[in-house]
Design an enzyme around this catalytic site. Structure first.
Site, mmCIF file in Angstrom:
data_model
loop_
_atom_site.group_PDB
_atom_site.id
_atom_site.type_symbol
_atom_site.label_atom_id
_atom_site.label_comp_id
_atom_site.label_asym_id
_atom_site.label_seq_id
_atom_site.Cartn_x
_atom_site.Cartn_y
_atom_site.Cartn_z
ATOM 1 N N LYS A 140 0.836 -1.210 0.000
ATOM 2 C CA LYS A 140 0.000 0.000 0.000
ATOM 3 C C LYS A 140 0.878 1.270 0.000
ATOM 4 C CE LYS A 140 -2.111 -1.373 3.797
ATOM 5 N NZ LYS A 140 -1.419 -2.688 3.929
ATOM 6 N N THR A 141 1.889 1.271 0.847
ATOM 7 C CA THR A 141 2.762 2.448 0.913
ATOM 8 C C THR A 141 3.549 2.589 -0.385
ATOM 9 O OG1 THR A 141 3.018 1.918 3.263
ATOM 10 C CG2 THR A 141 4.525 3.561 2.355
ATOM 11 N N ASP B 26 -1.339 6.425 6.761
ATOM 12 C CA ASP B 26 -1.312 4.987 7.015
ATOM 13 C C ASP B 26 -2.201 4.704 8.228
ATOM 14 O OD1 ASP B 26 -0.582 2.415 6.603
ATOM 15 O OD2 ASP B 26 1.433 2.596 7.455
ATOM 16 N N THR C 230 -5.478 -1.636 7.132
ATOM 17 C CA THR C 230 -5.541 -3.108 7.145
ATOM 18 C C THR C 230 -6.940 -3.548 7.568
ATOM 19 O OG1 THR C 230 -4.682 -2.956 9.396
ATOM 20 C CG2 THR C 230 -3.102 -3.539 7.682
ATOM 21 N N ARG D 153 6.591 -8.071 1.789
ATOM 22 C CA ARG D 153 7.468 -7.691 2.901
ATOM 23 C C ARG D 153 8.062 -8.925 3.578
ATOM 24 N NH1 ARG D 153 4.593 -4.227 6.523
ATOM 25 N NH2 ARG D 153 5.361 -2.458 5.344
HETATM 26 P P1 ADP Z 1 2.189 -1.893 3.207
HETATM 27 O O1 ADP Z 1 2.208 -0.395 3.091
HETATM 28 O O2 ADP Z 1 0.997 -2.504 2.529
HETATM 29 O O3 ADP Z 1 2.350 -2.400 4.607
HETATM 30 P P2 ADP Z 1 4.689 -1.682 1.767
HETATM 31 O O4 ADP Z 1 4.269 -0.864 0.604
HETATM 32 O O5 ADP Z 1 5.440 -0.990 2.844
HETATM 33 O O6 ADP Z 1 3.429 -2.458 2.389
HETATM 34 O O7 ADP Z 1 5.532 -2.912 1.188
HETATM 35 C C1 ADP Z 1 6.473 -3.626 1.960
HETATM 36 C C2 ADP Z 1 7.695 -3.931 1.108
HETATM 37 O O8 ADP Z 1 7.328 -4.942 0.178
HETATM 38 C C3 ADP Z 1 8.158 -2.749 0.262
HETATM 39 O O9 ADP Z 1 9.319 -2.207 0.735
HETATM 40 C C4 ADP Z 1 8.492 -3.306 -1.080
HETATM 41 O O10 ADP Z 1 9.885 -3.539 -1.144
HETATM 42 C C5 ADP Z 1 7.810 -4.631 -1.134
HETATM 43 N N1 ADP Z 1 6.686 -4.637 -2.047
HETATM 44 C C6 ADP Z 1 5.384 -4.488 -1.737
HETATM 45 N N2 ADP Z 1 4.618 -4.628 -2.816
HETATM 46 C C7 ADP Z 1 5.452 -4.873 -3.846
HETATM 47 C C8 ADP Z 1 5.246 -5.124 -5.238
HETATM 48 N N3 ADP Z 1 4.025 -5.167 -5.771
HETATM 49 N N4 ADP Z 1 6.346 -5.331 -6.020
HETATM 50 C C9 ADP Z 1 7.577 -5.306 -5.481
HETATM 51 N N5 ADP Z 1 7.830 -5.104 -4.171
HETATM 52 C C10 ADP Z 1 6.786 -4.875 -3.359
#
Ligand code: ADP
Length: 341
Positions: free
Chosen positions: A70-71, A115, A164, A223
């Site tokens: 998401k981030t 977030d 989430t 992640r």
């Molecule tokens: P969330 O915000 O949903 O908790 P993040 O965006 O922080 O998740 O993602 C966590 C890590 O996973 C990121 O640093 C990134 O390296 C990796 N990641 C997430 N989604 C992808 C994707 N679609 N392709 C490549 N790497 C991804």
């Protein structure tokens, strides 16, 4: 503030290291953002249309488990728009004044990323409504009979909310987003691609079988895949292996007590508790949390989504049930059905 993106057994220091790892491995362009094709296509249309209208795109909401991207996708949106992104966690905006100070410091077209937006303080949330709708903030200054309402004009920004727990979002907030996207668990092949990309960034040599093995244990979450890759790389380094092979991967993950389904000690504790202490279930969340000494939110946000997705637990109106598959995985016979299937 709690970070629920990794099992709590990992500890605070571990969480901090994961955050650093997250930003190191965060893809910098759409090609690097693997999978979620439909969402990417939709977003590109929204961004393109906004660009043609010379306006900021609609406010966007992303929901899905921690670590699904998401981030990352929000950073990509800002980059695509040539805008700056301001990242804040919902509970960190404590007062209306905090919100006012963030919003008035945004520039026209900026992205404001909140977030955990389901954890916004209710009063702050109400101020956000007019900011989202009319790009105005109506702040009350002073108290009692001297109180006055001040209207502050805001730059046209795009709010991106991430959560989430979509069910905990109030409907007035939810309805103010122009588009909502759900991020799902990834396919095995997408996770393999992510591991391959991350290994390149980390300048780590890894063979295809090792990639497949890590992907299978990644809980289909980028992640987690990145975190496991990093752990396996550390292990290989200590063992003075130049290339990460399947053998070294399985040794490392065995050492970390991560099994072939990606279950860690915490997951197994939950399943075993349901099976051994509650006869396989159903058991209510409260009782499960008390018996396992885990927080309810941790069970809901960290453990349960994956256990549900692989069919190891089921939610019924009376509570959680450990399925036959879970019994089979743990090698415990299922008393409920009286047989192992
Ligand atoms: P969330 O915000 O949903 O908790 P993040 O965006 O922080 O998740 O993602 C966590 C890590 O996973 C990121 O640093 C990134 O390296 C990796 N990641 C997430 N989604 C992808 C994707 N679609 N392709 C490549 N790497 C991804």
């Amino acid at each position: 503030m709690k970070n629920l993106s990794t099992p709590p057994s990992m500890g605070r220091e571990q969480n901090q290291r994961d955050k650093t790892l997250d930003s190191t491995l965060r893809p910098k362009n759409w090609d690097g953002y693997v999978g979620q094709e439909k969402i990417k296509k939709n977003l590109k249309i929204i961004i393109e249309a906004a660009r043609k209208r010379k306006e900021a795109p609609d406010h966007l909401l992303f929901y899905g488990n921690a670590g699904l991207g998401k981030t990352t996708i929000s950073h990509l949106i800002a980059r695509e728009m040539g805008a700056d992104i301001r990242v804040v966690s919902g509970p960190a905006i404590e007062k209306a004044g905090d919100l006012a100070s963030i919003l008035t410091n945004l520039a026209e077209g900026d992205v404001f990323f909140i977030d955990e937006c389901h954890r916004l303080n209710r009063i702050v949330e109400e101020y956000l409504y007019s900011a989202m709708e009319d790009f105005k903030l109506n702040i009350v200054v002073g108290r009692g009979p001297m109180a006055q309402t001040m209207e502050i004009e805001l730059p046209k920004f795009t709010l991106i909310g991430a959560t989430t727990r979509i069910a905990l979002l109030s409907s007035p907030l939810r309805s103010r987003f122009g588009a909502t996207f759900q991020l799902n668990f990834y396919e095995q092949k997408d996770i393999e691609k992510i591991i391959q990309q991350s290994a390149q960034i980390l300048k780590t040599k890894i063979d295809i079988e090792a990639i497949q093995s890590i992907a299978a244990r990644s809980r289909f979450t980028p992640r987690v895949a990145n975190r496991l890759l990093k752990r396996v790389r550390d292990f290989a380094q200590v063992e003075e292996k130049e290339i990460i092979t399947k053998n070294i991967t399985e040794k490392a993950l065995g050492f970390l007590e991560i099994d072939e389904k990606g279950l860690e000690l915490g997951d197994r504790k939950i399943l075993e508790t349901i099976i051994k202490k509650f006869g396989g279930g159903p058991v209510g969340l409260q009782a499960l949390a008390a018996t396992t000494s885990e927080e309810k939110d941790t069970i809901l946000d960290v453990y349960e989504p994956y256990l549900l997705s692989i069919g190891f637990i089921e939610r019924t109106p009376k509570g959680r049930i450990a399925t036959n598959l879970a019994h089979q995985h743990l090698g415990i016979s299922c008393k409920r059905s009286g047989r192992l299937i």
